[in-house]
Design an enzyme around this catalytic site. Structure first.
Site, PDB file in Angstrom:
ATOM      1  N   LYS A  17       0.626  -9.915   3.577  1.00  0.00           N
ATOM      2  CA  LYS A  17       0.564  -8.755   2.671  1.00  0.00           C
ATOM      3  C   LYS A  17      -0.079  -7.561   3.389  1.00  0.00           C
ATOM      4  CE  LYS A  17       0.603 -11.528  -1.499  1.00  0.00           C
ATOM      5  NZ  LYS A  17      -0.161 -12.348  -2.448  1.00  0.00           N
ATOM      6  N   GLN A  34      -6.114 -12.990  -4.797  1.00  0.00           N
ATOM      7  CA  GLN A  34      -5.184 -14.061  -4.435  1.00  0.00           C
ATOM      8  C   GLN A  34      -5.505 -15.325  -5.235  1.00  0.00           C
ATOM      9  OE1 GLN A  34      -2.540 -13.759  -2.122  1.00  0.00           O
ATOM     10  NE2 GLN A  34      -1.985 -15.778  -2.908  1.00  0.00           N
ATOM     11  N   ASP A  39      -0.458  -6.813  -9.310  1.00  0.00           N
ATOM     12  CA  ASP A  39       0.207  -8.095  -9.567  1.00  0.00           C
ATOM     13  C   ASP A  39       0.796  -8.136 -10.979  1.00  0.00           C
ATOM     14  OD1 ASP A  39       0.491  -9.968  -7.567  1.00  0.00           O
ATOM     15  OD2 ASP A  39      -1.512 -10.840  -7.806  1.00  0.00           O
TER      16      ASP A  39
END
Ligand code: NAD
Length: 295
Positions: free
Chosen positions: A54, A98, A121
């Site tokens: 990422k 994460q 997200d």
């Protein structure tokens, strides 16, 4: 195989190029690059790989990327304090924690602390709610990537029968909301669904997000349907090696479908590309700049 192969890798590359152009425009408008912060708790090897890729993708798109690492033993309070400091930092446009988190930390409490405007997200209940009522929202990356591939393949989805297999908050539910937003007739199937093959046979669009290797068989697919395979499953292969397969028995399904995503190379590459897209979108929205078109 008669189906067209949906090339998610190529589509994702194109999207990353458009994001890089948008990042340049943001830099010109705001005097700084869009900034993503990824928070990793612990040393899970798969999560470390995701976080690294990422960061790399972000920098390649001309965006600022910062990584915060906390030890496996970090407390929920420590993580929440970090998220709050990132919420307060004006140069941070996107915050991604994460998952999975260690067992002493409640995912929901952490995600609930992220400023919804920086929730790239799309997991915060405010964004899930906005998506559900059809307002502008930051939408989870994987299902938004699936929708982009479907629209690229099919154009207008109005009136199509879509079956989403899986009801997770990360993939299945937002996927169903997105398809509803495109005026599909949507069925959400899950582990308690009765006669799943019959349900899937009605679908013009099948999205499989289950996590069970090659569960969806060829004879479940209506001839001409479009199949999006979100599953990523590692299975044993010859000579003690492993290989990746999706949730769909690819060869059988490709003989029935009009188009299908491969695993790997289908949905997978879309997730990071959409994360970059969401970061630029969030950055512009936070500063009250006009939204980008074509992202
Ligand atoms: P999850 O475990 O949270 O959800 C799985 C869903 O499948 C559940 O809602 C469950 O009801 C349903 N299910 C389980 N067994 C079933 C059965 N026998 N019949 C019908 N439905 C059944 O998983 P998830 O996070 O939604 O991920 C699903 C898959 O997608 C996994 O393979 C995951 O690795 C993959 N994934 C890929 C990406 C990507 O970037 N391509 C991103 C996220 C998830």
């Amino acid at each position: 195989m008669s189906a067209t192969l949906i090339d998610g890798k190529a589509f994702a590359e194109g999207l990353r190029g458009r994001v890089a152009d948008a990042a340049k425009r943001f830099q010109a408008d705001a005097g700084r690059a869009p900034g993503l912060v990824v928070v990793l708790v612990g040393e899970d090897p798969a999560s470390s790989v995701y976080v690294r890729s990422k960061g790399k993708a972000c920098r390649e798109a001309g965006m600022e990327s910062t990584e915060h690492r906390l030890p496996e033993t970090a407390s929920q309070e420590e993580l929440i304090a970090l998220v709050k400091s990132l919420n307060a930092d004006d140069k941070v446009d996107g915050i991604l924690v994460q998952l999975p988190l260690p067992s002493q930390i409640d995912d929901k409490a952490v995600i609930g602390t992220i400023d919804p405007a920086k929730d790239v997200d799309g997991f915060h209940v405010v964004n899930a709610g906005r998506l559900a009522v059809g307002e502008d929202a930051l939408v989870p990356c994987t299902p938004l990537g699936c929708l982009m591939l479907l629209k690229d393949q099919l154009g207008d989805l109005t009136g199509m029968n879509a079956v989403v297999i899986g009801r997770s908050n990360i993939v299945g539910k937002p996927m169903a909301q997105l398809l509803l937003g495109e005026s599909c007739t949507v069925t959400i199937a899950h582990s308690r669904t009765k006669d799943l093959p019959e349900v899937v046979r009605r679908a013009d669009i099948v999205v499989a997000a289950v996590g069970r290797p090659e569960m969806v068989k060829g004879d479940w697919i209506k001839p001409g349907a479009v199949v999006i395979d979100v599953g990523i499953n590692r299975v044993p292969a010859a000579e003690g090696k492993t290989r990746l397969v999706g949730d769909v028995a690819f060869d059988e399904a490709a003989a029935q479908a009009s188009a299908i995503t491969p695993v790997p190379g289908g949905v997978g590459p879309m997730t990071i590309a959409v994360l970059l897209r969401n970061t630029v979108v969030a950055a512009r929205a936070r500063l009250g700049l006009t939204p980008e078109v074509g992202l």
